[in-house]
Each structure stands twice: as C-alpha cells, then as structure tokens.
Design a protein around this motif. Structure first.
Motif, PDB file in Angstrom:
ATOM      1  N   LYS A 218     120.678  44.289  96.080  1.00  0.00           N
ATOM      2  CA  LYS A 218     122.100  43.919  96.138  1.00  0.00           C
ATOM      3  C   LYS A 218     122.538  43.619  97.572  1.00  0.00           C
ATOM      4  O   LYS A 218     123.232  42.636  97.826  1.00  0.00           O
ATOM      5  N   SER A 219     122.135  44.469  98.501  1.00  0.00           N
ATOM      6  CA  SER A 219     122.549  44.273  99.901  1.00  0.00           C
ATOM      7  C   SER A 219     121.978  42.980 100.472  1.00  0.00           C
ATOM      8  O   SER A 219     122.676  42.227 101.169  1.00  0.00           O
ATOM      9  N   GLN A 220     120.694  42.717 100.174  1.00  0.00           N
ATOM     10  CA  GLN A 220     120.070  41.495 100.680  1.00  0.00           C
ATOM     11  C   GLN A 220     120.741  40.261 100.102  1.00  0.00           C
ATOM     12  O   GLN A 220     120.937  39.260 100.798  1.00  0.00           O
ATOM     13  N   LEU A 221     121.109  40.315  98.826  1.00  0.00           N
ATOM     14  CA  LEU A 221     121.761  39.165  98.198  1.00  0.00           C
ATOM     15  C   LEU A 221     123.135  38.926  98.813  1.00  0.00           C
ATOM     16  O   LEU A 221     123.528  37.777  99.061  1.00  0.00           O
ATOM     17  N   ALA A 222     123.885  39.988  99.057  1.00  0.00           N
ATOM     18  CA  ALA A 222     125.199  39.844  99.696  1.00  0.00           C
ATOM     19  C   ALA A 222     125.058  39.222 101.082  1.00  0.00           C
ATOM     20  O   ALA A 222     125.857  38.362 101.483  1.00  0.00           O
ATOM     21  N   GLN A 223     124.035  39.642 101.823  1.00  0.00           N
ATOM     22  CA  GLN A 223     123.775  39.074 103.147  1.00  0.00           C
ATOM     23  C   GLN A 223     123.500  37.573 103.043  1.00  0.00           C
ATOM     24  O   GLN A 223     124.017  36.775 103.837  1.00  0.00           O
ATOM     25  N   ARG A 224     122.726  37.176 102.059  1.00  0.00           N
ATOM     26  CA  ARG A 224     122.387  35.758 101.917  1.00  0.00           C
ATOM     27  C   ARG A 224     123.579  34.935 101.455  1.00  0.00           C
ATOM     28  O   ARG A 224     123.743  33.789 101.863  1.00  0.00           O
ATOM     29  N   VAL A 225     124.423  35.513 100.592  1.00  0.00           N
ATOM     30  CA  VAL A 225     125.646  34.809 100.188  1.00  0.00           C
ATOM     31  C   VAL A 225     126.509  34.544 101.412  1.00  0.00           C
ATOM     32  O   VAL A 225     127.046  33.445 101.598  1.00  0.00           O
ATOM     33  N   TYR A 226     126.638  35.554 102.258  1.00  0.00           N
ATOM     34  CA  TYR A 226     127.429  35.379 103.483  1.00  0.00           C
ATOM     35  C   TYR A 226     126.837  34.272 104.349  1.00  0.00           C
ATOM     36  O   TYR A 226     127.564  33.383 104.827  1.00  0.00           O
ATOM     37  N   GLU A 227     125.537  34.322 104.589  1.00  0.00           N
ATOM     38  CA  GLU A 227     124.905  33.340 105.468  1.00  0.00           C
ATOM     39  C   GLU A 227     125.012  31.932 104.897  1.00  0.00           C
ATOM     40  O   GLU A 227     125.204  30.965 105.638  1.00  0.00           O
ATOM     41  N   LEU A 228     124.906  31.812 103.565  1.00  0.00           N
ATOM     42  CA  LEU A 228     125.047  30.502 102.933  1.00  0.00           C
ATOM     43  C   LEU A 228     126.464  29.968 103.111  1.00  0.00           C
ATOM     44  O   LEU A 228     126.661  28.786 103.439  1.00  0.00           O
ATOM     45  N   ARG A 229     127.459  30.813 102.886  1.00  0.00           N
ATOM     46  CA  ARG A 229     128.852  30.382 103.064  1.00  0.00           C
ATOM     47  C   ARG A 229     129.124  30.037 104.524  1.00  0.00           C
ATOM     48  O   ARG A 229     129.875  29.102 104.820  1.00  0.00           O
ATOM     49  N   LYS A 230     128.531  30.774 105.426  1.00  0.00           N
ATOM     50  CA  LYS A 230     128.707  30.493 106.854  1.00  0.00           C
ATOM     51  C   LYS A 230     128.100  29.135 107.208  1.00  0.00           C
ATOM     52  O   LYS A 230     128.707  28.344 107.940  1.00  0.00           O
ATOM     53  N   GLN A 231     126.919  28.859 106.677  1.00  0.00           N
ATOM     54  CA  GLN A 231     126.269  27.571 106.936  1.00  0.00           C
ATOM     55  C   GLN A 231     127.101  26.403 106.435  1.00  0.00           C
ATOM     56  O   GLN A 231     127.148  25.348 107.071  1.00  0.00           O
ATOM     57  N   ARG A 232     127.761  26.589 105.291  1.00  0.00           N
ATOM     58  CA  ARG A 232     128.537  25.500 104.691  1.00  0.00           C
ATOM     59  C   ARG A 232     129.974  25.446 105.215  1.00  0.00           C
ATOM     60  O   ARG A 232     130.798  24.716 104.688  1.00  0.00           O
ATOM     61  N   GLY A 233     130.278  26.239 106.224  1.00  0.00           N
ATOM     62  CA  GLY A 233     131.600  26.189 106.835  1.00  0.00           C
ATOM     63  C   GLY A 233     132.697  26.808 105.997  1.00  0.00           C
ATOM     64  O   GLY A 233     133.881  26.491 106.174  1.00  0.00           O
ATOM     65  N   LYS A 234     132.350  27.736 105.110  1.00  0.00           N
ATOM     66  CA  LYS A 234     133.345  28.380 104.252  1.00  0.00           C
ATOM     67  C   LYS A 234     133.922  29.645 104.878  1.00  0.00           C
ATOM     68  O   LYS A 234     134.933  30.165 104.398  1.00  0.00           O
ATOM     69  N   LEU A 235     133.284  30.139 105.912  1.00  0.00           N
ATOM     70  CA  LEU A 235     133.734  31.361 106.571  1.00  0.00           C
ATOM     71  C   LEU A 235     133.705  31.172 108.085  1.00  0.00           C
ATOM     72  O   LEU A 235     132.842  30.468 108.612  1.00  0.00           O
ATOM     73  N   GLU A 236     134.636  31.827 108.759  1.00  0.00           N
ATOM     74  CA  GLU A 236     134.649  31.808 110.219  1.00  0.00           C
ATOM     75  C   GLU A 236     134.210  33.154 110.784  1.00  0.00           C
ATOM     76  O   GLU A 236     133.572  33.223 111.827  1.00  0.00           O
TER      77      GLU A 236
END
Length: 532
Positions: A218-236
């Motif tokens: 679960k923790s690893q998946l949450a980390q990857r969701v964050y990194e994916l959103r960061k890559q796509r410019g969805k998070l600052e």
C-alpha cells in the motif's frame, strides 16, 4: 453531394466596416467562401439578435464573391458567450433541431469564429457526432507573403489521427507500468485495477482508499501515485506520509493539524502539522482505521472544506491536499461498531482499491522475484542470480501450499535479501535455496497456519512432486476433504458434512460411495485418514 458549412458570425473579425477597404482585411466567413478549391453550397450562419446588421452585410459580401453560396440565418442567443454550460446547451439544441441529411450533404463545422468557449463546444459536439461532419479551420495569409488565405479540414475519424490516440494509449501504458513498479504482472484482476487507478490518478484529485493485508504494497503504491501525479503536473507540493497507528492522544491532534505555542504542556513552539505540510501535495494516511474519532471529525472537515483548526488556535487555516488512505482493517465493520465515522468513510470511499495478497496473485511470484533480485543487485553493487535448478526449486516451493507468504511482499523481499547475501560469487545455489526454504517453513509454522487446513498432511500422503502438479484450488479442496475424513468416524458421516446441501436433492443418498470415489482419485483410503 453538396457542401454545407456551419459557422458562428465573427462579431469582431467579420466586422471590418462598410467601405471598400474591408476587402483588404481578412474576414473568416468571407474568406471561407473565396477558395477556388472549396465550394460552399450553403452557409448556416449563427448569430444573436444584436448582430443582424452585420449578418446582412456578410451575406451581401458573400453573394458578391460566391453567388453560388446560399447563406441561411439562424438566431442563436448565447446569454453569456463565455459561459460553457450556456453555449454548449444552445449549440446542442441547434444541432438537435437541425435536419441533417448526411446521405445528400457533407458538413463542415467552422471553428475559427466565436469565443474560445464556442469553438471548444463545436469541437466536442462534432466529436460526439451531434454535428455529423468535419471541422473547418481558416486562417489569414502570413504577413509579407504572396500566399493566399489558408484553410484546413480536419476529419476526426481519419487514420492519421490514430497517432494521437496511440500516444495517449502509450502514456496510459507507461503510467500503468510505473504504478506497478515496472513489474510485468500476470494477474488479470490486479492489472485491471492498476489500469483504472492510473486513470483516476491523472484525472481526479478526490480521496483514494487503498485496502489490503499488511505487506501487500500500500505504501509503495501511494508513493508511485504521488510521483505519477507529480510527473504529469497535477501536484506542486510534496508527499507527506504517516502511519496513524503511531498517533495517540494529543500527539495525534498536534501531528496532524498542528498546534500553537502554549496549546498544551510542552508546546514551546508553533507546529504547522502534517496537513499543512501537505498543502498542494499529497497526504498519505496509512492505517487510517487507527485514528481516534475526534481526529476523524477534524479530518473530514479538512477534506471537504480544505480548512481546519490547529490545536489551541482560535483561527482556521487552509490546506489544499489530496488524500490517500490505507488500511488493512474492515472500515465498514469498524463503522458499524462505532469506531470509525460513517461520514468519513463515505467521503474517502469514492475510489477504493484492494491490493491482493501475494498468495492471491501467486502467478506474479516470478516477476516479483526478478524485481527483488534486480533491486538487491543495484543496492549491493554486484549481479546476483539463481542457477537453473535453484530457481526452479524456489519457485515450486513459493507456489506450493506450504508457502503462506503471511507477510506478503515483505516476506519475499527479506527472503531474496538473505539469499542474495549468502550467494557466493553472485550465484544462488540449490543449497542456499534449501536453507532459505527451511527458514521460511519455521517462520510460517504458526498455530494459526496449522489450524486452517492440513496442507502438511497432503504432502505426507501424496509426496511433494504430486502436490506441485496440482492447482492451488485443487489442493484446498483435497485438504478440506482430508480434514473432514480425519474428524469423522465413518465415510457416511464425512459425506453428510461435505454434501449437506446436494444430498437433499438426490433420491437415494450413498454418501460413503461419494467419499470413496473422491479418495480413490488420489489413491487414498478412508482407513488411513481416520484417526478415531
């Protein structure tokens, strides 16, 4: 077949005065009818009540340069030409009322005039098929150029636009692979879940709930969701992760929502809190079921209103964060017991994904072994791999009923780490594997595992080689059959337990015969199983 153009009157670009100098200016609807290789048989001109005079002038000018073009006026009043809902509704009503004849006429939807909102709406309605035609885009000639004005017809169904769809598909696949850590997984249900999660991660900032047993990732998946959103410019902002099981009492309130200096004994400085740290980023609350009810209430308000009250403060603060919650507990049951707020559960349960255990997706064992080996090799600085026999032995054991993988991928990670450390020359041998299997057997021989089903008895009765040729589902059925037979004093008694429903539909019940047939399939006799 006639060519019909549908266009909005350009109240600015089509308005160039009444003098002859207007012919020196580019006017989209006039220019559209001036191309020798584009004959417009009819122009459906859309305009509001305030633009009647301009529409008449444009119609007269088109008659001069293209007398074969019939201009038809349509009054379409946009209450607010920049309001998406209003413009879309009006254009949709026009499309539904218009008598399209696609077998007799071809339609061009002009997307050069009108507000940007109107142009977008025309595109969407054409893509959706409400306007059964192609898009037409016009543009003036470049300055200091002898080239004529230009136009482009865009067919949304042309194969050359497949490359756009292919690019989106490729990006979707890349995102999905990223969420899986680059592991080529084989479990169909898991793959489908990750594919949808990739779409949700990119398109939504609503809360996500990830459930599943400890060690499922679960923790690893949450980390990857964050990194994916960061890559796509969805998070600052950054990723803020916390295990709620470590938060208790005042510490929980202070850690999550912050506190003001002097809020309680020992609060000597101001603390912003995790929610504030996650502003414009992602907050991962693992084991959210461990939060107290007071913290749950404040968290609900923070999710819904993006505002909360720091501990000891009389002023609210704001933080815009996305929430991912993780849990290995049944939040629905906790809610029934009054230990988890139903309103908070309803709020975070919009997108819920259950990560299966390693045992449930055992077909993914081998690619995960390769992933762990690569990670160990990278960390240790030298290549580590199995020899052929050792790899086969480890895989067969890992897929067998003996391997419970009770800690899931944590068990696998620790196992590969131990074998990699003991691998002389970077080669994991059969001896190293046998030692590791022995360690795991001892680790998994808990009272809980022994009381479930007598898997050890299957191997003792049939042998390891026979068991490894059986599906896990068949092993479970056989283990259950053996356990019932061992607990029964006769085959008839065992049959009554195993066939308590189906036996009622039979005219004659020969339960002993059914048990004997099942045991014969595996070369077993009831007498060798019965312990009474």
């Amino acid at each position: 077949m006639k060519t019909v153009a549908i266009s909005i009157l350009g109240t600015t670009k089509d308005r160039r005065g009444k003098s002859d100098k207007r012919w020196d200016k580019w006017r989209p609807n006039i220019s559209m009818c001036q191309h020798d290789d584009l004959l417009i048989d009819r122009l459906e001109l859309l305009f509001d009540n305030h633009s009647k005079n301009l529409a008449d002038q444009v119609t007269e000018d088109i008659a001069r340069i293209s007398p074969e073009t019939n201009v038809v006026h349509h009054r379409v009043n946009f209450n607010d030409p920049w309001d998406f809902e209003s413009v879309y509704s009006n254009l949709l009503d026009f499309a539904r009322d218009y008598a399209f004849k696609p077998d007799q006429e071809q339609y061009l939807v002009h997307i050069t005039t009108g507000t940007h909102v109107a142009q977008i709406c025309l595109y969407l309605l054409t893509e959706a098929g409400y306007f059964p035609g192609r898009l037409l885009q016009t543009s003036p000639a470049q300055k200091n150029s002898n080239l004529p004005d230009q136009y482009q017809i865009i067919d949304l169904d042309l194969s050359k636009y497949d490359q756009i769809a292919s690019r989106f598909q490729r990006e979707h696949q890349e995102g999905t692979t990223y969420l899986k850590g680059g592991i080529e997984t084989n479990n169909q249900a898991f793959n489908q879940m990750i594919e949808q999660l990739e779409q949700v991660s990119i398109r939504s900032d609503a809360p996500i709930l990830i459930t599943g047993p400890t060690g499922a990732g679960k923790s690893q998946l949450a980390q990857r969701v964050y990194e994916l959103r960061k890559q796509r410019g969805k998070l600052e902002g950054g990723l803020v992760a916390v295990n709620c099981a470590t938060l208790r009492g005042e510490n929980a309130m202070s850690a999550l929502f912050g506190h003001r200096k002097g809020a309680f004994t020992g609060a000597t400085t101001h603390r912003p809190g995790l929610l504030m740290e996650a502003d414009k980023g992602l907050l991962f609350l693992d084991e959210i079921g461990e939060l107290g009810l007071d913290e749950q209430a404040m968290l609900l308000r923070a999710i819904e209103h993006k505002r909360f009250m720091p501990f000891g403060s009389d002023k609210e603060v704001s933080s815009h964060f996305q929430l991912i919650a993780g849990t290995n507990r049944d939040l629905v049951q906790l809610s029934r017991e009054g230990k988890f707020r139903a309103d908070l559960l309803a709020r975070i349960d919009l997108w819920t994904y259950r990560l299966p255990s390693l045992r449930e997706r055992i077909e993914d064992l081998e690619p995960n072994i390769d992933f762990e080996l690569e990670a160990f090799s990278t960390k240790s600085g030298h290549l580590v791999s199995f020899n052929k026999a050792a790899r086969e032995r480890y895989l067969n054991f890992g897929r067998s009923v003996e391997a419970s993988w009770s800690a899931n991928f944590r068990d696998l990670n620790a196992s590969i780490l131990r074998m990699g450390t003991l691998a002389d020359g970077g080669r994991i041998t059969t001896q190293v594997v046998e030692e590791e299997i022995h360690r795991l057997q001892i680790k998994w021989q808990s009272p809980q595992s022994k009381s479930s089903l007598p898997f050890a008895r299957i191997e003792m009765l049939l042998g390891r080689d026979r068991i490894e040729q059986m599906d896990y589902y068949e092993q479970i059925k056989l283990a259950g059959l053996i356990q019932v037979c061992e607990e029964s004093n006769s085959m008839a008694a065992a049959g009554r337990k195993l066939f308590q429903v189906s036996r009622t539909a039979k005219k004659s019940n020969n339960d002993s015969h059914r048990i004997r047939q099942l045991l014969d399939k595996y070369g077993l006799k009831f007498d060798q199983l019965n312990k009474t």
